[in-house]
Scaffold this motif. Structure first.
Motif, PDB file in Angstrom:
ATOM      1  N   CYS A   1       0.080   3.035   3.736  1.00  0.00           N
ATOM      2  CA  CYS A   1       0.489   2.473   5.044  1.00  0.00           C
ATOM      3  C   CYS A   1       1.536   1.374   4.893  1.00  0.00           C
ATOM      4  O   CYS A   1       1.938   0.764   5.878  1.00  0.00           O
ATOM      5  CB  CYS A   1      -0.727   1.937   5.799  1.00  0.00           C
ATOM      6  SG  CYS A   1      -1.343   0.369   5.148  1.00  0.00           S
TER       7      CYS A   1
ATOM      8  N   CYS B   1      -6.634  -0.575  -0.309  1.00  0.00           N
ATOM      9  CA  CYS B   1      -5.893  -1.285   0.742  1.00  0.00           C
ATOM     10  C   CYS B   1      -6.876  -1.736   1.812  1.00  0.00           C
ATOM     11  O   CYS B   1      -7.615  -0.928   2.366  1.00  0.00           O
ATOM     12  CB  CYS B   1      -4.842  -0.348   1.344  1.00  0.00           C
ATOM     13  SG  CYS B   1      -4.074  -1.005   2.834  1.00  0.00           S
TER      14      CYS B   1
ATOM     15  N   CYS C   1      -5.694  -0.152   5.514  1.00  0.00           N
ATOM     16  CA  CYS C   1      -5.959   1.232   5.955  1.00  0.00           C
ATOM     17  C   CYS C   1      -7.113   1.877   5.194  1.00  0.00           C
ATOM     18  O   CYS C   1      -7.472   3.020   5.478  1.00  0.00           O
ATOM     19  CB  CYS C   1      -4.703   2.086   5.828  1.00  0.00           C
ATOM     20  SG  CYS C   1      -4.293   2.524   4.122  1.00  0.00           S
TER      21      CYS C   1
ATOM     22  N   CYS D   1       0.842  -1.198   0.000  1.00  0.00           N
ATOM     23  CA  CYS D   1       0.000   0.000   0.000  1.00  0.00           C
ATOM     24  C   CYS D   1       0.878   1.249   0.000  1.00  0.00           C
ATOM     25  O   CYS D   1       1.798   1.363   0.810  1.00  0.00           O
ATOM     26  CB  CYS D   1      -0.900  -0.022   1.230  1.00  0.00           C
ATOM     27  SG  CYS D   1      -1.687   1.573   1.546  1.00  0.00           S
TER      28      CYS D   1
END
Ligand code: 2FM
Ligand code: ZN
Length: 671
Positions: free
Chosen positions: A148, A158, A161, A145
Motif C-alpha cells: 500500500c 505493514c 494495510c 510497504c
C-alpha cells in the motif's frame, strides 16, 4: 479421596529490558489464580517464571543506556521480582535465561537434536547494516510497504494495510539503527526441521489441553505447511554461543522456552526432594502447563513441543493462551497514554483490586480483555466492597458488640447453609476451566443471596427484643459462615484479603473443603475493614500519571521511586565540577562518547551516552558536573570512572549537559 495431581505451571518469561505493565500482570494473575486454586484443592503445584534475557533488543538497549547487558538484565530482574511480589504472584521461583543451567541445557538440547538429525543447514540472505556491522532483525528495518506504499513500516509487516512480507520487498528500506540502507549479505545458519514433526505434533494435539480457537489456528498452519526454523544468529548478539559454530549464537526464541526448564533446574537444586530429570521424562508424573499470550502460540504449540520431542523429552500437557489487554478499548501505547506500568498502577490503586477486576474479565478463550476505568470503579465498589466486605462488617458488628466475638453453637438452618456451600462445586469447575469471569459471577450471585439473608432476617430489629438475642447471634453466625464460604471461593483471587479474614475469624488457612463444616461455638477477633472503596481521585491520579512521560530506565532508578532519601544519603554523593579535556567517539557504540575529565587533583575516563546531542570537539574545554565517587563500571568499551550528569527529555533523545556558572573551577565540590 481426591486424586492428587502434580502440576508444573509457567508464565511466559518477560523480556528483561523494560518494566512490567498491566498486560504482563493479566497473565501472571491468570496463572497465579489457577495455581492457587489447584493448591487449595490439595494438588502439588510448582509455579515458575524468569526473565527472558537474551537477544538483539536487549543488547542494543544496554548499549543505548551505556551499561553492560548483564547489568541491565540483573537490574530488571530485581524490579520484576519486586513487582510480582507486590501483586502477590505466588511463584516458587523466578530466575533468568542468562544462567549456567540454561547454557548447559541449550547445549544438551542442541547435541540431542543434532544426534537425532533434527537440524539442517541453509545459506540465507539477510539485511546487514554495514555502518553498525550487524545483521538486522526484521523489526530493525523500516521502509515503505510494498503493497500500500505506507511510509515507515517494519521489515516484516505493514501496520497500515496488514500485509506480511519479507524485508527485501520493502521500498527504500533503512536500518533503524543508523538510518542507512541495509545491504544483503549471506550466511550459513542452523535450521530445526519442524516439518518432520508435523505428525507427532498432530498426535500430541489430540491429547493436549489446547483451546478450540488455538486448535483451529494450528490446523490452518498445518494446511499451509510447516517450515524449517532458523535457530542460529550471527554475532554481535547477546546470548549463548552454539558449541560447534563460529561466531554464532542460539536464537533467543530457542533458549527462552528452554529457560523454563533452566529455572526449574535451578529451583530443584534448592529442593533436594525434587529430581529435575524426572520432569523431562515422557512418563513424568508432573503435568506441564504454559500460560501465554496469544501472540506466542506458534512458539509454544509447534516449535517448543517439537523441540522437546526431538530431544526425546516430554511435551507440555497443555498450553493456555489469553488475549491482549486493552485500556479503555485502545491498544496499550505510551504515546497515547494507555500504557500502564504495574508500578505506576500500584502507586494509586490496590494490587488486589486489579486481581479481582482481571478475574472478573478473564475467560478460557483468547478474546482481548479491556481495562475500563468506570467498569473497574463499579466492580470494586459495588461488588467487592458493597457486597462482600459489607456482609462481613454487618455481621461482625453484632457478634462483636453483643456477643463478645462469640459465634452461636448452631445455625438457624443447616440445610440452607449446605445448599449455599454446594454452589462451590460449580465455582470450582469454572476455576478449573479458567472461566474466571463466570466463577466471579457465581460468587457475586451467592454474595447477593447472603446479603438477602441478612436483610430478610433484620437482626437490627430483633436485637431490640430481649427474647430474640440468641436468634440474632444465630443469624449473624450464619451470615459470617456464608461470608467465610465466599472468601474461600475468592481466596485464589484475593489471597491477602483471605489471609486477613483468617486472622480475623481466628481460623487456620482455609482450603477448598474447609467450609463443609460450619464455624460454630468459636470466638473471633475484632473486625478491621477488609478493603476500602476506590475513590474517583485515585482513578484520576492514575489517569494523569499514565499520560506523564514514561518513568526512567531501571538502571538509573533506585529500587523504589517513591521513597525519599535522608540528607545523609545525599551527602554520600561526591558531586564535582569537572573540565572536559578530551572527547572522542567509541567504535561500535551508537550513543557513547569517551571523555577525559580533569578534576584538578586527577583525571578520569568517563563513557557518557551523549553522542546524539554533542559533537566531541564541541565539548572540549567545557565545565560540567560529575558524580566523582561512583564505583568504576566495566563496560564493553573500557572502564567508566565517574558519571556525567545531564538533563534529558522523556525519550532521552534530547540531552543537555549540566554546567556551573562562570567562575567555578575543576574539582569544586557541589553540595
Ligand atoms: O513474548 C515474550 O514476551 C517472550 N519474552 C516470551 C518468552 S516465553 C518463553 F518461551 F520463554
Ligand atoms: Zn501496507
Amino acid at each position: 479421596m481426591k486424586h492428587q495431581r502434580k502440576l508444573l505451571i509457567t508464565s511466559a518469561l518477560p523480556y528483561a529490558n523494560g518494566p512490567l505493565h498491566l498486560g504482563h500482570m493479566v497473565e501472571f494473575i491468570q496463572a497465579d489464580i489457577w495455581t492457587r486454586f489447584q493448591r487449595m484443592q490439595g494438588h502439588t503445584c510448582i509455579y515458575i517464571c524468569g526473565d527472558d534475557a537474551h537477544g538483539t533488543p536487549i543488547m542494543l538497549k544496554a548499549e543505548q543506556l551505556g551499561v553492560t547487558p548483564e547489568d541491565l538484565i540483573a537490574d530488571t530482574q530485581k524490579l520484576h521480582q519486586q513487582e510480582l511480589a507486590a501483586f502477590h504472584i505466588a511463584l516458587d521461583h523466578f530466575h533468568t535465561t542468562h544462567c549456567p543451567e540454561n547454557q548447559q541445557l541449550c547445549e544438551q538440547f542442541y547435541q540431542l537434536i543434532k544426534a537425532n538429525h533434527g537440524f539442517t543447514e541453509q545459506t540465507i540472505n539477510q539485511a546487514f547494516d554495514s555502518v553498525k556491522q550487524m545483521f538486522l532483525p526484521d523489526r530493525f528495518i523500516k521502509g515503505q510497504c510494498p503493497r500500500c506504499q505506507a511510509p515507515d513500516q517494519y521489515g516484516d509487516h505493514c501496520d497500515a494495510c496488514g500485509a506480511i512480507y519479507d524485508p527485501e520487498e520493502l521500498i527504500n528500506p533503512v536500518s533503524v539503527l543508523t538510518q542507512t540502507p541495509p545491504v544483503i549479505k549471506t550466511s550459513n545458519h542452523v535450521f530445526f526441521q519442524l516439518p518432520r514433526y508435523q505428525q507427532a505434533l498432530q498426535a500430541w494435539l489430540n491429547t493436549a489441553h489446547i483451546q478450540p480457537e488455538v486448535n483451529h489456528k494450528l490446523n490452518e498452519w498445518f494446511e499451509q505447511g510447516l517450515k524449517n526454523w532458523d535457530i542460529s544468529r550471527d554475532q554481535p548478539y547477546f546470548g549463548f554461543t552454539i558449541p560447534d559454530r563460529t561466531n554464532q549464537y542460539f536464537y533467543v526464541w530457542l533458549d527462552a522456552p528452554i529457560g523454563y526448564l533452566a529455572t526449574l533446574k535451578h529451583f530443584c537444586q534448592q529442593q533436594p526432594h525434587l529430581k529435575f530429570e524426572t520432569f523431562l521424562d515422557p512418563d513424568s508424573e508432573f503435568e506441564l502447563y504454559h500460560f501465554i499470550g496469544k501472540d506466542i502460540i506458534y512458539f509454544h504449540t509447534l516449535f517448543w513441543p517439537a523441540i522437546l520431542m526431538s530431544a526425546g523429552y516430554r511435551p507440555p500437557s497443555g498450553v493456555f493462551a489469553h488475549g491482549f489487554l486493552t485500556i479503555s478499548g485502545k491498544k496499550m501505547s505510551k504515546s497515547r497514554g494507555t500504557f500502564i506500568e504495574a508500578q505506576i498502577y500500584r502507586q494509586h490503586l490496590e494490587p488486589e483490586h486489579l486481581r479481582y477486576y482481571v478475574a472478573s474479565k478473564l475467560s478460557d478463550n483468547i478474546q482481548d480483555i479491556d481495562f475500563n476505568y468506570d467498569d473497574y470503579f463499579n466492580k470494586i465498589n459495588a461488588d467487592l466492597v458493597g457486597k462482600l466486605v459489607n456482609l462481613a462488617s454487618r455481621c461482625a458488628s453484632f457478634i462483636e458488640h453483643y456477643f463478645s466475638g462469640q459465634l452461636a453453637n448452631s445455625l438457624p438452618d443447616l440445610d440452607q447453609y449446605q445448599q449455599f456451600v454446594n454452589q462451590g462445586n460449580a465455582i470450582a469447575d469454572c476455576y478449573e476451566r479458567r472461566a474466571f469471569s463466570q466463577a466471579i459471577r457465581l460468587i457475586m450471585s451467592a454474595a447477593d443471596q447472603a446479603n438477602q439473608y441478612i436483610t430478610q432476617h433484620q437482626p437490627w430489629k430483633l436485637i431490640k427484643q430481649t427474647d430474640q438475642q440468641q436468634m440474632v447471634q444465630a443469624i449473624c453466625t450464619m451470615g459470617l459462615n456464608l461470608f467465610r464460604a465466599l472468601i474461600t471461593w475468592l481466596k485464589p483471587v484475593l489471597p491477602m484479603m483471605a489471609k486477613q479474614v483468617e486472622q480475623w475469624l481466628n481460623i487456620e488457612p482455609v482450603d477448598w473443603d474447609s467450609i463443609n463444616q460450619p464455624l460454630l461455638h468459636h470466638t473471633i477477633n475484632p473486625y478491621r475493614p477488609l478493603s476500602e472503596r476506590v475513590t474517583t481521585k485515585a482513578i484520576t491520579n492514575l489517569k494523569q500519571a499514565v499520560t506523564q512521560p514514561p518513568s526512567p530506565q531501571p538502571t538509573n532508578l533506585p529500587a523504589d521511586t517513591s521513597s525519599k532519601i535522608a540528607i545523609a544519603d545525599f551527602a554520600k554523593l561526591d558531586l564535582r565540577v569537572a573540565k572536559i579535556i578530551a572527547a572522542e567517539t567509541v567504535e561500535g557504540a551508537d550513543t557513547l562518547l569517551k571523555l577525559t575529565v580533569d578534576l584538578g587533583y586527577e583525571q578520569r575516563q568517563v563513557f557518557a551516552g551523549i553522542k546524539r546531542a554533542y559533537q566531541p570537539e564541541a565539548l572540549i574545554g567545557r565545565l560540567t558536573v560529575i558524580v566523582a565517587n561512583l564505583a568504576p563500571r566495566n563496560m564493553r568499551f573500557g572502564t567508566s570512572e565517574a558519571m556525567i550528569l545531564v538533563a534529558a527529555n522523556a525519550s532521552k533523545q534530547s540531552l543537555w549537559l549540566l554546567a556551573p556558572d562562570q567562575g567555578a573551577e575543576p574539582g569544586m565540590r557541589i553540595s
